[in-house]
Enzyme design. Structure first.
Site, mmCIF file in Angstrom:
data_model
loop_
_atom_site.group_PDB
_atom_site.id
_atom_site.type_symbol
_atom_site.label_atom_id
_atom_site.label_comp_id
_atom_site.label_asym_id
_atom_site.label_seq_id
_atom_site.Cartn_x
_atom_site.Cartn_y
_atom_site.Cartn_z
ATOM 1 N N ARG A 101 0.875 -1.195 0.000
ATOM 2 C CA ARG A 101 0.000 0.000 0.000
ATOM 3 C C ARG A 101 0.894 1.221 0.000
ATOM 4 O O ARG A 101 1.684 1.416 0.926
ATOM 5 C CB ARG A 101 -0.914 0.002 1.225
ATOM 6 C CG ARG A 101 -1.593 1.342 1.456
ATOM 7 C CD ARG A 101 -2.702 1.307 2.458
ATOM 8 N NE ARG A 101 -3.843 0.587 1.934
ATOM 9 C CZ ARG A 101 -5.066 0.640 2.468
ATOM 10 N NH1 ARG A 101 -5.295 1.383 3.530
ATOM 11 N NH2 ARG A 101 -6.059 -0.051 1.939
ATOM 12 N N HIS A 128 -7.345 0.975 -6.396
ATOM 13 C CA HIS A 128 -7.474 0.063 -5.237
ATOM 14 C C HIS A 128 -8.068 -1.259 -5.756
ATOM 15 O O HIS A 128 -9.202 -1.616 -5.442
ATOM 16 C CB HIS A 128 -8.368 0.708 -4.181
ATOM 17 C CG HIS A 128 -8.301 0.069 -2.823
ATOM 18 N ND1 HIS A 128 -7.480 -1.008 -2.531
ATOM 19 C CD2 HIS A 128 -8.956 0.374 -1.670
ATOM 20 C CE1 HIS A 128 -7.642 -1.340 -1.264
ATOM 21 N NE2 HIS A 128 -8.525 -0.529 -0.720
ATOM 22 N N GLN A 131 -9.703 -4.045 -3.455
ATOM 23 C CA GLN A 131 -11.037 -3.681 -2.964
ATOM 24 C C GLN A 131 -12.093 -4.024 -4.011
ATOM 25 O O GLN A 131 -13.181 -4.508 -3.687
ATOM 26 C CB GLN A 131 -11.074 -2.181 -2.652
ATOM 27 C CG GLN A 131 -12.415 -1.697 -2.150
ATOM 28 C CD GLN A 131 -12.725 -2.156 -0.734
ATOM 29 O OE1 GLN A 131 -11.888 -1.998 0.144
ATOM 30 N NE2 GLN A 131 -13.900 -2.718 -0.518
ATOM 31 N N ASP A 224 -17.263 7.051 -1.742
ATOM 32 C CA ASP A 224 -16.009 6.868 -1.011
ATOM 33 C C ASP A 224 -15.738 8.177 -0.277
ATOM 34 O O ASP A 224 -16.355 9.214 -0.589
ATOM 35 C CB ASP A 224 -14.880 6.550 -2.014
ATOM 36 C CG ASP A 224 -13.531 6.307 -1.347
ATOM 37 O OD1 ASP A 224 -13.510 5.928 -0.159
ATOM 38 O OD2 ASP A 224 -12.499 6.494 -2.021
ATOM 39 N N CYS A 264 -16.225 1.240 0.481
ATOM 40 C CA CYS A 264 -15.028 0.470 0.849
ATOM 41 C C CYS A 264 -14.674 0.630 2.328
ATOM 42 O O CYS A 264 -14.012 -0.227 2.891
ATOM 43 C CB CYS A 264 -13.857 0.871 -0.045
ATOM 44 S SG CYS A 264 -13.255 2.547 0.224
ATOM 45 N N ARG A 292 -13.141 -8.878 1.447
ATOM 46 C CA ARG A 292 -11.722 -8.584 1.208
ATOM 47 C C ARG A 292 -10.901 -9.858 1.444
ATOM 48 O O ARG A 292 -9.979 -10.175 0.703
ATOM 49 C CB ARG A 292 -11.231 -7.468 2.141
ATOM 50 C CG ARG A 292 -11.838 -6.105 1.897
ATOM 51 C CD ARG A 292 -11.424 -5.526 0.560
ATOM 52 N NE ARG A 292 -9.984 -5.408 0.430
ATOM 53 C CZ ARG A 292 -9.247 -4.395 0.902
ATOM 54 N NH1 ARG A 292 -9.840 -3.396 1.522
ATOM 55 N NH2 ARG A 292 -7.942 -4.360 0.722
HETATM 56 N N1 NVA Z 1 -10.004 6.648 -1.284
HETATM 57 C C1 NVA Z 1 -9.663 6.213 0.044
HETATM 58 C C2 NVA Z 1 -9.842 4.736 0.163
HETATM 59 C C3 NVA Z 1 -9.538 4.179 1.533
HETATM 60 C C4 NVA Z 1 -9.655 2.682 1.599
HETATM 61 C C5 NVA Z 1 -8.241 6.615 0.373
HETATM 62 O O1 NVA Z 1 -7.370 6.479 -0.487
HETATM 63 O O2 NVA Z 1 -8.005 7.107 1.480
HETATM 64 N N1 CP Z 2 -11.129 -0.346 2.425
HETATM 65 C C1 CP Z 2 -9.864 -0.361 2.886
HETATM 66 O O1 CP Z 2 -8.906 -0.552 2.129
HETATM 67 O O2 CP Z 2 -9.759 -0.175 4.215
HETATM 68 P P1 CP Z 2 -8.411 0.024 5.068
HETATM 69 O O3 CP Z 2 -7.866 1.383 4.697
HETATM 70 O O4 CP Z 2 -8.836 -0.060 6.484
HETATM 71 O O5 CP Z 2 -7.447 -1.056 4.674
#
Ligand code: NVA
Ligand code: CP
Length: 307
Positions: A101, A128, A131, A224, A264, A292
């Site tokens: 990540r 992502h 997800q 989101d 998500c 997930r």
């Molecule tokens: N768009 C959000 C998704 C979190 C799972 C982010 O990148 O923070």
């Molecule tokens: N949806 C998701 O990726 O959640 P986290 O940021 O908690 O991993």
């Protein structure tokens, strides 16, 4: 050739269906598949915070008989002194796969270019894709065949989630609508890639600025956070610009009467979605969060099976 999963369109429509079928199988018996017995180790690296991704990869790797190695970049050399390429060369001699990540998609591409083990995008600024495998599995469970369904996304169309819905949605043959202000529309190159895939699968992408037009008759309603990780400095502008795209009871009343709501998570209730919707009867967010686990296990098993 080692296969990687950096973007939703790194897999073909047939491969996406195969992974979703495998996820549904693995969900029936969590401990039946021991593809990582040994145990083999999978490195799971975080440059950003996480609850779902961290837990589901750790639990999923253990379910498969493997050993998860969770690394925070704050406590490693990656991101400070060492490049993704050098990190990859070190890890590939010891682990079966690398899950990361991070911020820039380019870092993932560099990591993948320089290693012989699969690299998985566990969220970048642009996509992502893990997800989306979980989301498609969830939609399939509640709505049946994905092809032909209409999925409407509301809010930040330039976010990782919006881009992934566009690419993974058309790969599944869905009609994806993105409702956002023009300045927050998805990136043009992502739309061009999606249009090419849609021509093959019968799906489509439509960009709209009117949220109720986007909601009309939708089978799946999704949003989101308006403030993705790394965008905190833009918070005030985003709350102002995206206010009209909040998912409300009115949005759901215009969607198909059997529509489901997904998110998500984590969610900011009262901002991108009202509590009545996300905590209401059409919401399937807890199934989505559980999926997930099953979807990522299927992805790892599938990637490690590739010749
Ligand atoms: N768009 C959000 C998704 C979190 C799972 C982010 O990148 O923070
Ligand atoms: N949806 C998701 O990726 O959640 P986290 O940021 O908690 O991993």
């Amino acid at each position: 050739m080692t296969r990687h999963f950096l973007r939703d369109d790194d897999i073909t429509p047939a491969e996406q269906a195969e992974i979703l079928d495998l996820a549904a199988e693995l969900k029936k018996d969590r401990w039946a598949d021991k593809s990582l017995a040994g145990p083999q180790t999978v490195a799971v690296i975080f440059d950003k915070s996480s609850t779902r991704t961290r837990v589901s990869f750790a639990v999923g790797i253990a379910d498969l008989g493997g050993s998860p190695l969770i690394i925070s970049t704050a406590n490693s050399q990656l991101g400070g002194k060492e490049t993704p390429a050098d990190t990859a060369r070190v890890l590939e001699r010891q682990v079966a796969a690398i899950v990361w990540r991070t911020y820039a998609q380019a870092g993932l591409e560099e990591m993948a270019r320089d290693t012989v083990v699969p690299v998985v995008n566990a969220l970048s600024d642009d996509f992502h894709p893990c997800q989306l495998l979980a989301d498609l599995l969830t939609i399939r469970e509640h709505k049946g065949d994905l092809a032909g369904l209409t999925l409407s996304f509301f809010g930040d169309g330039r976010s990782n989630m919006a881009h992934s819905y566009v690419l993974a949605g058309v790969t599944a043959g869905m009609h994806v609508r993105v409702a956002s202000p023009e300045d927050y529309a998805p990136r043009e190159d992502v739309i061009a890639d999606a249009d090419r895939i849609a021509a093959e699968t019968g799906g489509s992408v439509t960009l709209l600025t009117d949220p109720l037009e986007a909601a009309a008759g939708a089978d799946v309603v999704v949003t989101d956070t308006w403030v993705s990780m790394g965008k905190e400095e833009e918070k005030l502008a985003r709350l102002r610009d995206l206010g009209a795209y909040k998912v409300t009871q009115e949005t759901m009343s215009v969607a198909d009467s059997e529509a489901i709501f997904i998110h998500c998570l984590p969610a900011d209730r009262g901002y991108e979605v009202d509590a009545e919707v996300i905590d209401g009867p059409q919401s399937v967010i807890w199934d989505e969060a559980e999926n997930r686990l099953h979807a990522q296990k299927a992805l790892l098993v599938w990637l490690l099976r590739q010749p």
